[in-house]
Design a protein around this motif. Structure first.
Motif, PDB file in Angstrom:
ATOM      1  N   GLY A  91     -25.019 -67.317  24.582  1.00  0.00           N
ATOM      2  CA  GLY A  91     -23.713 -67.942  24.374  1.00  0.00           C
ATOM      3  C   GLY A  91     -22.596 -67.164  25.050  1.00  0.00           C
ATOM      4  N   LEU A  92     -22.662 -65.839  25.004  1.00  0.00           N
ATOM      5  CA  LEU A  92     -21.642 -65.027  25.669  1.00  0.00           C
ATOM      6  C   LEU A  92     -21.689 -65.230  27.176  1.00  0.00           C
ATOM      7  CD1 LEU A  92     -19.501 -62.800  25.699  1.00  0.00           C
ATOM      8  CD2 LEU A  92     -21.365 -61.121  25.696  1.00  0.00           C
ATOM      9  N   ALA A  93     -22.906 -65.224  27.749  1.00  0.00           N
ATOM     10  CA  ALA A  93     -23.024 -65.409  29.205  1.00  0.00           C
ATOM     11  C   ALA A  93     -22.496 -66.764  29.639  1.00  0.00           C
ATOM     12  CB  ALA A  93     -24.487 -65.240  29.626  1.00  0.00           C
ATOM     13  N   LEU A  94     -22.746 -67.814  28.860  1.00  0.00           N
ATOM     14  CA  LEU A  94     -22.244 -69.144  29.212  1.00  0.00           C
ATOM     15  C   LEU A  94     -20.735 -69.239  29.006  1.00  0.00           C
ATOM     16  CD1 LEU A  94     -25.075 -71.397  27.712  1.00  0.00           C
ATOM     17  CD2 LEU A  94     -24.735 -70.724  30.099  1.00  0.00           C
ATOM     18  N   ALA A  95     -20.227 -68.575  27.961  1.00  0.00           N
ATOM     19  CA  ALA A  95     -18.785 -68.614  27.712  1.00  0.00           C
ATOM     20  C   ALA A  95     -17.999 -67.902  28.805  1.00  0.00           C
ATOM     21  CB  ALA A  95     -18.478 -67.985  26.355  1.00  0.00           C
ATOM     22  N   LEU A  96     -18.622 -66.944  29.462  1.00  0.00           N
ATOM     23  CA  LEU A  96     -17.947 -66.206  30.531  1.00  0.00           C
ATOM     24  C   LEU A  96     -18.017 -66.915  31.882  1.00  0.00           C
ATOM     25  CD1 LEU A  96     -18.974 -62.512  29.717  1.00  0.00           C
ATOM     26  CD2 LEU A  96     -16.784 -63.631  29.292  1.00  0.00           C
ATOM     27  N   LEU A  97     -18.701 -68.059  31.961  1.00  0.00           N
ATOM     28  CA  LEU A  97     -18.784 -68.785  33.237  1.00  0.00           C
ATOM     29  C   LEU A  97     -17.405 -69.210  33.752  1.00  0.00           C
ATOM     30  CD1 LEU A  97     -21.982 -71.018  32.943  1.00  0.00           C
ATOM     31  CD2 LEU A  97     -21.474 -69.331  34.725  1.00  0.00           C
ATOM     32  N   PRO A  98     -16.595 -69.897  32.945  1.00  0.00           N
ATOM     33  CA  PRO A  98     -15.263 -70.254  33.476  1.00  0.00           C
ATOM     34  C   PRO A  98     -14.399 -69.023  33.753  1.00  0.00           C
ATOM     35  CG  PRO A  98     -15.421 -70.792  31.144  1.00  0.00           C
ATOM     36  CD  PRO A  98     -16.803 -70.445  31.592  1.00  0.00           C
ATOM     37  N   VAL A  99     -14.598 -67.965  32.975  1.00  0.00           N
ATOM     38  CA  VAL A  99     -13.839 -66.737  33.200  1.00  0.00           C
ATOM     39  C   VAL A  99     -14.193 -66.131  34.552  1.00  0.00           C
ATOM     40  CG1 VAL A  99     -13.342 -64.431  32.301  1.00  0.00           C
ATOM     41  CG2 VAL A  99     -13.677 -66.334  30.729  1.00  0.00           C
ATOM     42  N   SER A 100     -15.476 -66.240  34.926  1.00  0.00           N
ATOM     43  CA  SER A 100     -15.902 -65.653  36.195  1.00  0.00           C
ATOM     44  C   SER A 100     -15.279 -66.348  37.406  1.00  0.00           C
ATOM     45  CB  SER A 100     -17.435 -65.716  36.296  1.00  0.00           C
ATOM     46  OG  SER A 100     -17.881 -67.065  36.379  1.00  0.00           O
ATOM     47  N   LEU A 101     -14.756 -67.555  37.213  1.00  0.00           N
ATOM     48  CA  LEU A 101     -14.093 -68.268  38.314  1.00  0.00           C
ATOM     49  C   LEU A 101     -12.653 -67.815  38.506  1.00  0.00           C
ATOM     50  CD1 LEU A 101     -15.410 -71.879  37.606  1.00  0.00           C
ATOM     51  CD2 LEU A 101     -16.025 -70.424  39.548  1.00  0.00           C
ATOM     52  N   LEU A 102     -12.084 -67.113  37.513  1.00  0.00           N
ATOM     53  CA  LEU A 102     -10.668 -66.808  37.541  1.00  0.00           C
ATOM     54  C   LEU A 102     -10.347 -65.328  37.582  1.00  0.00           C
ATOM     55  CD1 LEU A 102      -9.580 -69.359  34.765  1.00  0.00           C
ATOM     56  CD2 LEU A 102      -9.519 -69.711  37.239  1.00  0.00           C
ATOM     57  N   SER A 103     -11.177 -64.513  36.883  1.00  0.00           N
ATOM     58  CA  SER A 103     -10.772 -63.138  36.609  1.00  0.00           C
ATOM     59  C   SER A 103     -11.651 -62.126  37.321  1.00  0.00           C
ATOM     60  CB  SER A 103     -10.800 -62.874  35.099  1.00  0.00           C
ATOM     61  OG  SER A 103     -10.489 -61.530  34.821  1.00  0.00           O
ATOM     62  N   VAL A 104     -10.982 -61.190  38.011  1.00  0.00           N
ATOM     63  CA  VAL A 104     -11.688 -60.051  38.579  1.00  0.00           C
ATOM     64  C   VAL A 104     -11.922 -58.991  37.506  1.00  0.00           C
ATOM     65  CG1 VAL A 104     -11.550 -58.210  40.299  1.00  0.00           C
ATOM     66  CG2 VAL A 104     -10.704 -60.488  40.847  1.00  0.00           C
ATOM     67  N   VAL A 105     -11.002 -58.870  36.565  1.00  0.00           N
ATOM     68  CA  VAL A 105     -11.115 -57.879  35.497  1.00  0.00           C
ATOM     69  C   VAL A 105     -12.337 -58.149  34.631  1.00  0.00           C
ATOM     70  CG1 VAL A 105      -9.900 -56.865  33.509  1.00  0.00           C
ATOM     71  CG2 VAL A 105      -8.621 -57.606  35.515  1.00  0.00           C
ATOM     72  N   ALA A 106     -12.779 -59.417  34.559  1.00  0.00           N
ATOM     73  CA  ALA A 106     -13.934 -59.780  33.726  1.00  0.00           C
ATOM     74  C   ALA A 106     -15.262 -59.441  34.376  1.00  0.00           C
ATOM     75  CB  ALA A 106     -13.883 -61.273  33.412  1.00  0.00           C
ATOM     76  N   ALA A 107     -15.261 -58.760  35.526  1.00  0.00           N
ATOM     77  CA  ALA A 107     -16.537 -58.422  36.182  1.00  0.00           C
ATOM     78  C   ALA A 107     -17.423 -57.566  35.288  1.00  0.00           C
ATOM     79  CB  ALA A 107     -16.255 -57.712  37.506  1.00  0.00           C
ATOM     80  N   GLY A 108     -16.814 -56.608  34.585  1.00  0.00           N
ATOM     81  CA  GLY A 108     -17.604 -55.745  33.703  1.00  0.00           C
ATOM     82  C   GLY A 108     -18.284 -56.506  32.585  1.00  0.00           C
ATOM     83  N   PRO A 109     -17.548 -57.273  31.765  1.00  0.00           N
ATOM     84  CA  PRO A 109     -18.210 -58.055  30.709  1.00  0.00           C
ATOM     85  C   PRO A 109     -19.264 -59.019  31.238  1.00  0.00           C
ATOM     86  CG  PRO A 109     -15.852 -57.956  30.323  1.00  0.00           C
ATOM     87  CD  PRO A 109     -16.091 -57.333  31.666  1.00  0.00           C
ATOM     88  N   ILE A 110     -19.053 -59.584  32.428  1.00  0.00           N
ATOM     89  CA  ILE A 110     -20.056 -60.509  32.981  1.00  0.00           C
ATOM     90  C   ILE A 110     -21.358 -59.769  33.269  1.00  0.00           C
ATOM     91  CG2 ILE A 110     -20.616 -61.934  34.994  1.00  0.00           C
ATOM     92  CD1 ILE A 110     -17.632 -62.678  35.095  1.00  0.00           C
ATOM     93  N   CYS A 111     -21.256 -58.585  33.858  1.00  0.00           N
ATOM     94  CA  CYS A 111     -22.472 -57.807  34.124  1.00  0.00           C
ATOM     95  C   CYS A 111     -23.173 -57.416  32.827  1.00  0.00           C
ATOM     96  CB  CYS A 111     -22.116 -56.563  34.933  1.00  0.00           C
ATOM     97  SG  CYS A 111     -21.605 -56.909  36.629  1.00  0.00           S
ATOM     98  N   VAL A 112     -22.382 -57.044  31.821  1.00  0.00           N
ATOM     99  CA  VAL A 112     -22.964 -56.698  30.515  1.00  0.00           C
ATOM    100  C   VAL A 112     -23.692 -57.901  29.924  1.00  0.00           C
ATOM    101  CG1 VAL A 112     -22.413 -56.049  28.136  1.00  0.00           C
ATOM    102  CG2 VAL A 112     -21.303 -54.868  30.043  1.00  0.00           C
ATOM    103  N   ALA A 113     -23.076 -59.080  30.013  1.00  0.00           N
ATOM    104  CA  ALA A 113     -23.691 -60.283  29.440  1.00  0.00           C
ATOM    105  C   ALA A 113     -24.996 -60.622  30.145  1.00  0.00           C
ATOM    106  CB  ALA A 113     -22.712 -61.450  29.527  1.00  0.00           C
ATOM    107  N   LEU A 114     -25.033 -60.558  31.473  1.00  0.00           N
ATOM    108  CA  LEU A 114     -26.255 -60.879  32.213  1.00  0.00           C
ATOM    109  C   LEU A 114     -27.364 -59.881  31.892  1.00  0.00           C
ATOM    110  CD1 LEU A 114     -24.842 -61.888  35.721  1.00  0.00           C
ATOM    111  CD2 LEU A 114     -25.747 -63.387  33.931  1.00  0.00           C
TER     112      LEU A 114
END
Length: 406
Positions: A91-114
């Motif tokens: 659920g966290l990885a899917l919730a970060l999908l739209p965030v990954s289209l907008l935010s560079v700062v969210a790179a860390g949480p995206i890697c953690v989620a994957l």
């Protein structure tokens, strides 16, 4: 804007355990989660500082101050969502999908989620979330390009980082499953070893019970013979009475001693290391016959074995117990009849044991037949055989054959 996503695999170096629903985090889990959060937030802070100093444009949009603020706020929210990774990794990885289209700062949480999905979920979930995030890289890098790298080089590097990150998580998952499998196998082996020990203990207690039956039945039958003589022979001299009483006292004392030894062994259980007392051998048959003669029985022993002392210990012990039980039965059912014991055989031919006596008692005695069943089991456990019943001459015959290796 410099792309920092390739730095994130180091964040997950301490990730080792999965938090299950309803289970509190351990101290180690808290340390790992705090470290992951701080590293993700630190990476987001560095990215935010870089955003504030760059004015990068793309074919579609200018990175204005409002975009930078929105990027930072979205990235901060994504860092806070990292705390949900153990409970809802997919659920966290899917919730970060739209965030990954907008935010560079969210790179860390995206890697953690994957990485978390790769560690805690099967491959179909990993393929789904990883594939969707790889697809979002194309529009994101087009909208927010890196001024230091060409588009295709930046895309290839980001894809490689994602693939390495997911492969690392899958490796951690496989290693955990291997460790759990080995641990489960070791636990099963320990349980099986305990069951084998318990079975061996049970078999040993059964052996002790059979030995005790043979020994006590023999001694109590001797006591019964001498007590019967004292009861029915009122004309016995004083020295004969004293001798019979002495035999009864010695026999009762020895029976109690045997009983104490057996109870002691049973109490010791598996931890007992007290060695067994010396077991009877084939050469001890003469002493057994002599003991029965002193009790008033007429017993003849025909020993046709050249070297009784050379017989194997197991063979001698079982032959002794069979003879002992045979003499006990003879005292019960034919107290005044002569008994003949014949022992013959040798290495390779086996040992043949025959006990013959005339039946004179017509009374049913409690426990009759139990000892013969035990002797049959004893002989069969050795690979031999045992038969009993009336012979062709009308006398009772107890016949046993036991293997004697060459």
């Amino acid at each position: 804007m410099t792309e920092y996503r390739w730095l994130l695999p180091a964040v997950m170096l301490g990730e080792q355990r999965e938090e299950r629903v309803g289970v509190r985090r351990s101290t180690r889990d808290w340390i790992v989660d705090i470290a992951v959060f701080l590293l993700a937030a630190g990476l987001g802070l560095l990215t935010a500082l870089q955003l504030g100093s760059d004015t990068v444009t793309s074919p579609l949009v200018v990175v204005s101050d409002q975009v930078v603020v929105a990027d930072q706020v979205t990235g901060a929210a994504a860092c806070a969502m990292v705390w949900l990774r153990r409970r809802w990794p997919v659920g966290l990885a899917l919730a970060l999908l739209p965030v990954s289209l907008l935010s560079v700062v969210a790179a860390g949480p995206i890697c953690v989620a994957l990485f978390t999905v790769a560690v805690h979920r099967p491959f179909p979930y990993v393929a789904l979330t990883g594939g969707l995030h790889l697809v979002t890289l194309v529009p994101f890098l087009w909208w927010r390009p890196d001024p230091e790298l060409p588009f295709w080089a930046n895309l290839a590097l980001s894809v490689m980082i994602y693939i390495v990150l997911i492969a690392w998580g899958m490796f951690v998952r496989a290693r955990r499953q291997l460790v759990l499998s080995l641990r489960d196998r070791a636990e099963r082996a320990e349980v099986e070893a305990e069951l084998r020990v318990e079975r061996a203990r049970h078999l040993e207690r059964e052996r002790i019970a059979r030995e005790m039956h043979d020994v006590l039945a023999h001694r109590l039958s001797l006591l019964s013979v001498h007590a019967g003589a004292l009861e029915y022979r009122s004309d016995m001299a004083q020295d004969e009475v004293a001798g019979a009483a002495g035999v009864i006292r010695a026999g009762a004392h020895q029976a109690l001693q045997d009983l104490r030894e057996v109870i002691g062994v049973l109490r010791l259980g598996a931890e007992g290391t007290t060695p067994d007392r010396p077991q009877p051998t084939l050469a001890d048959l003469a002493g057994l016959v002599e003991e029965s003669r002193r009790a008033g029985m007429e017993v003849t022993l025909d020993m046709r074995v050249g070297d009784p002392a050379g017989a194997p210990a197991r063979l001698g012990r079982n032959a002794y117990r069979i003879t002992q039980e045979g003499l006990t039965n003879a005292r019960k059912h034919a107290a005044d009849a002569p008994v003949g014991v014949t022992v013959a055989g040798g290495p390779g031919d086996g040992l043949t044991l025959e006990i013959r006596n005339r039946v004179t008692s017509g009374q049913a005695i409690p426990g009759s037949g139990t000892g013969l069943i035990g002797l049959t089991e004893r002989a069969e456990l050795m690979g031999g055989r045992l038969r009993y019943g009336k012979g062709t001459d009308g006398r009772f015959l107890l016949s046993a054959w036991l293997p004697w290796p060459a």
